[in-house]
Motif scaffolding. Structure first.
Motif, PDB file in Angstrom:
ATOM      1  N   UNK A  10      14.973  -4.900 -63.294  1.00 30.42           N
ATOM      2  CA  UNK A  10      14.977  -3.703 -64.139  1.00 30.42           C
ATOM      3  C   UNK A  10      16.243  -3.604 -64.980  1.00 30.42           C
ATOM      4  N   UNK A  11      17.331  -4.159 -64.490  1.00 32.55           N
ATOM      5  CA  UNK A  11      18.522  -4.236 -65.332  1.00 32.55           C
ATOM      6  C   UNK A  11      18.257  -5.073 -66.574  1.00 32.55           C
ATOM      7  N   UNK A  12      17.500  -6.153 -66.408  1.00 31.25           N
ATOM      8  CA  UNK A  12      17.236  -7.065 -67.515  1.00 31.25           C
ATOM      9  C   UNK A  12      16.098  -6.594 -68.418  1.00 31.25           C
ATOM     10  N   UNK A  13      15.061  -6.003 -67.835  1.00 34.36           N
ATOM     11  CA  UNK A  13      13.830  -5.761 -68.593  1.00 34.36           C
ATOM     12  C   UNK A  13      13.307  -4.331 -68.524  1.00 34.36           C
ATOM     13  N   UNK A  14      14.046  -3.452 -67.887  1.00 36.81           N
ATOM     14  CA  UNK A  14      13.549  -2.089 -67.805  1.00 36.81           C
ATOM     15  C   UNK A  14      12.221  -2.031 -67.075  1.00 36.81           C
ATOM     16  N   UNK A  48      -8.519 -10.985 -84.012  1.00 37.08           N
ATOM     17  CA  UNK A  48      -8.055 -12.335 -84.336  1.00 37.08           C
ATOM     18  C   UNK A  48      -6.863 -12.316 -85.284  1.00 37.08           C
ATOM     19  N   UNK A  49      -6.609 -11.170 -85.899  1.00 35.54           N
ATOM     20  CA  UNK A  49      -5.508 -11.058 -86.847  1.00 35.54           C
ATOM     21  C   UNK A  49      -4.315 -10.415 -86.167  1.00 35.54           C
ATOM     22  N   UNK A  50      -3.185 -11.092 -86.214  1.00 26.13           N
ATOM     23  CA  UNK A  50      -1.987 -10.580 -85.567  1.00 26.13           C
ATOM     24  C   UNK A  50      -0.765 -11.070 -86.309  1.00 26.13           C
ATOM     25  N   UNK A  51       0.329 -10.361 -86.096  1.00 29.98           N
ATOM     26  CA  UNK A  51       1.601 -10.750 -86.696  1.00 29.98           C
ATOM     27  C   UNK A  51       2.671 -10.785 -85.611  1.00 29.98           C
ATOM     28  N   UNK A  52       3.672 -11.604 -85.853  1.00 28.44           N
ATOM     29  CA  UNK A  52       4.790 -11.729 -84.915  1.00 28.44           C
ATOM     30  C   UNK A  52       5.866 -10.732 -85.309  1.00 28.44           C
ATOM     31  N   UNK A  53       6.318  -9.959 -84.333  1.00 28.80           N
ATOM     32  CA  UNK A  53       7.361  -8.978 -84.587  1.00 28.80           C
ATOM     33  C   UNK A  53       8.723  -9.417 -84.090  1.00 28.80           C
ATOM     34  N   UNK A  54       9.546  -8.457 -83.771  1.00 29.70           N
ATOM     35  CA  UNK A  54      10.912  -8.735 -83.336  1.00 29.70           C
ATOM     36  C   UNK A  54      10.923  -9.324 -81.922  1.00 29.70           C
ATOM     37  N   UNK A  55      11.995 -10.030 -81.562  1.00 33.76           N
ATOM     38  CA  UNK A  55      12.117 -10.522 -80.182  1.00 33.76           C
ATOM     39  C   UNK A  55      12.066  -9.374 -79.185  1.00 33.76           C
ATOM     40  N   UNK A  56      11.465  -9.640 -78.031  1.00 35.94           N
ATOM     41  CA  UNK A  56      11.455  -8.625 -76.987  1.00 35.94           C
ATOM     42  C   UNK A  56      12.878  -8.384 -76.526  1.00 35.94           C
ATOM     43  N   UNK A  57      13.174  -7.154 -76.223  1.00 37.24           N
ATOM     44  CA  UNK A  57      14.540  -6.796 -75.854  1.00 37.24           C
ATOM     45  C   UNK A  57      14.817  -7.141 -74.402  1.00 37.24           C
ATOM     46  N   UNK A  58      15.977  -7.657 -74.129  1.00 34.68           N
ATOM     47  CA  UNK A  58      16.477  -7.818 -72.757  1.00 34.68           C
ATOM     48  C   UNK A  58      17.541  -6.768 -72.539  1.00 34.68           C
ATOM     49  N   UNK A  59      17.282  -5.876 -71.616  1.00 39.65           N
ATOM     50  CA  UNK A  59      18.158  -4.733 -71.398  1.00 39.65           C
ATOM     51  C   UNK A  59      19.548  -5.193 -70.968  1.00 39.65           C
TER      52      UNK A  59
END
Length: 383
Positions: A50-54, A370-381
């Motif tokens: 949870x420290x790393x990923x909430x 089937x349509x998707x876009x890549x967003x920002x990197x997932x956050x590491x807390x």
């Protein structure tokens, strides 16, 4: 008296973890000691998780492609491999590979996980060509392909260096590498379960070169067969050492040995309690690897859910067409729907987050999955 020493050592481990200090080899042995209560171990691993990923837990939409099960090696733990003339043996055609790509695209997959046997009658160009054809036809699908065992075989076939092979595969469409083939690094065990397969030196050489080329990869450990706690801790620390050097590992996946249909069928499958202990120990020892995956295909759905409170932050994906673990007796479903994946995570109190192979957010078109876009990197807390 011994039990008291273990309890005191675990208290010291807790203090080190809460202070952000790195655990050592002796700490790892204590964490594997059955006298350390699993619940307390899980609570400590969950604290780090949870420290790393909430409160989030990750999944992706993926499919597996195992293009052949014909293999020159005869690893004692493997139920997947086949001889060339065995009725069980198969080799997929280019048309079948592309059909699998079409199916992946139609089901909104962001990733194809490609591993298989080392077919002694197929040239290197056959393996490379798969990546090239899939990339040309379905450029949005990330190809996570070929373990160091296969790359070592390609090195033998082509007489190129590991770096040259990896660079060539990257040009063909390789996006990242899975973590298979690690098994147990220590020669005392490795020589017994996969004597002739690529050794631990080759495994590390391939991942080191991949990381230097900018490719990310995963790492694994096969447990619950002939190894002891000593070998598992040694394995984890070797991974941690390479991660200190390169920073290229994304995820660690502990893999429970499934004995059915293998040469080690006399052994018992690890229990769910052993599965949870391995996940928790990994989360505590691998302080420099962001993600710990509870691979639901191997663990079973219920254990994978519990694992999200024992150090794991990822349960893998929808996993169409997994063969390797099912050949070894896995009784889990052949794939899960996206909604089922999300529900499984939500049932544990975690927030489901879809990610791509490189741990970036995926945003779906609600009118066309089937349509998707890549967003920002997932956050590491906290990093």
């Amino acid at each position: 008296m011994i039990a008291e020493k273990v309890a005191d050592h675990f208290k010291n481990i807790r203090r080190k973890v809460e202070a952000g200090q790195r655990l050592d080899f002796e700490d790892g042995l204590v964490l594997y000691d059955p006298r350390v209560p699993l619940q307390e171990l899980g609570e400590l691993a969950n604290h780090v998780r949870e420290q790393k990923h909430g409160n989030v837990a990750y999944y992706n939409i993926n499919t597996h492609l195992n293009p052949t099960n014909v293999c020159i090696y005869r690893c004692r733990f493997c139920a997947f491999r086949s001889d060339l003339r065995d009725p069980k043996g198969y080799t997929m055609s280019d048309e079948q590979v592309l059909a699998r790509g079409a199916e992946a695209f139609e089901n909104g997959c962001t990733e194809m996980h490609i591993v298989g046997g080392l077919h002694h009658k197929q040239p290197y160009e056959w393996y490379r060509g798969m990546l090239e054809q899939l990339t040309a036809a379905y450029p949005t699908i990330h190809l996570k392909a070929w373990t160091p065992v296969e790359v070592g075989w390609f090195e033998f076939l082509t007489k190129m260096s590991v770096r040259e092979v990896l660079d060539d595969l990257r040009q063909a469409g390789l996006g990242s590498m899975p973590g298979g083939g690690a098994e147990i690094f220590h020669s005392e065990v490795r020589d017994q379960i996969c004597e002739h397969k690529a050794d631990s030196h080759k495994w590390f050489e391939v991942h080191r070169e991949a990381h230097r080329l900018g490719l990310r990869s995963n790492c694994t450990m096969l447990y619950g067969h002939l190894e002891e706690a000593f070998h598992r801790v040694d394995h984890l620390l070797r991974l941690r050492e390479l991660q200190d050097e390169t920073g290229g590992f994304q995820t660690f996946i502990p893999l429970a040995f499934h004995p059915e249909n293998t040469e080690l069928a006399n052994l018992k499958k690890p229990t769910a309690l052993a599965d949870l202990r391995n996940l928790a120990v990994a989360r505590l020892m691998l302080d420099n690897i962001s993600h710990i995956k509870a691979y639901w295909i191997m663990l079973g759905i219920e254990t994978a859910q519990v694992a999200l409170h024992y150090g794991a932050d990822d349960i893998d994906g929808t996993v169409r067409h997994e063969l390797i673990y099912h050949d070894a007796g896995a009784t889990t479903p052949e794939f899960l729907t996206v909604q089922r994946m999300r529900d499984l995570i939500a049932e544990t109190g975690r927030e489901p987050v879809e990610r791509d192979t490189l741990y970036r957010h995926i945003h779906r078109d609600p009118s066309d999955y089937r349509k998707w876009t890549v967003g920002a990197p997932t956050a590491t807390v906290g990093t």
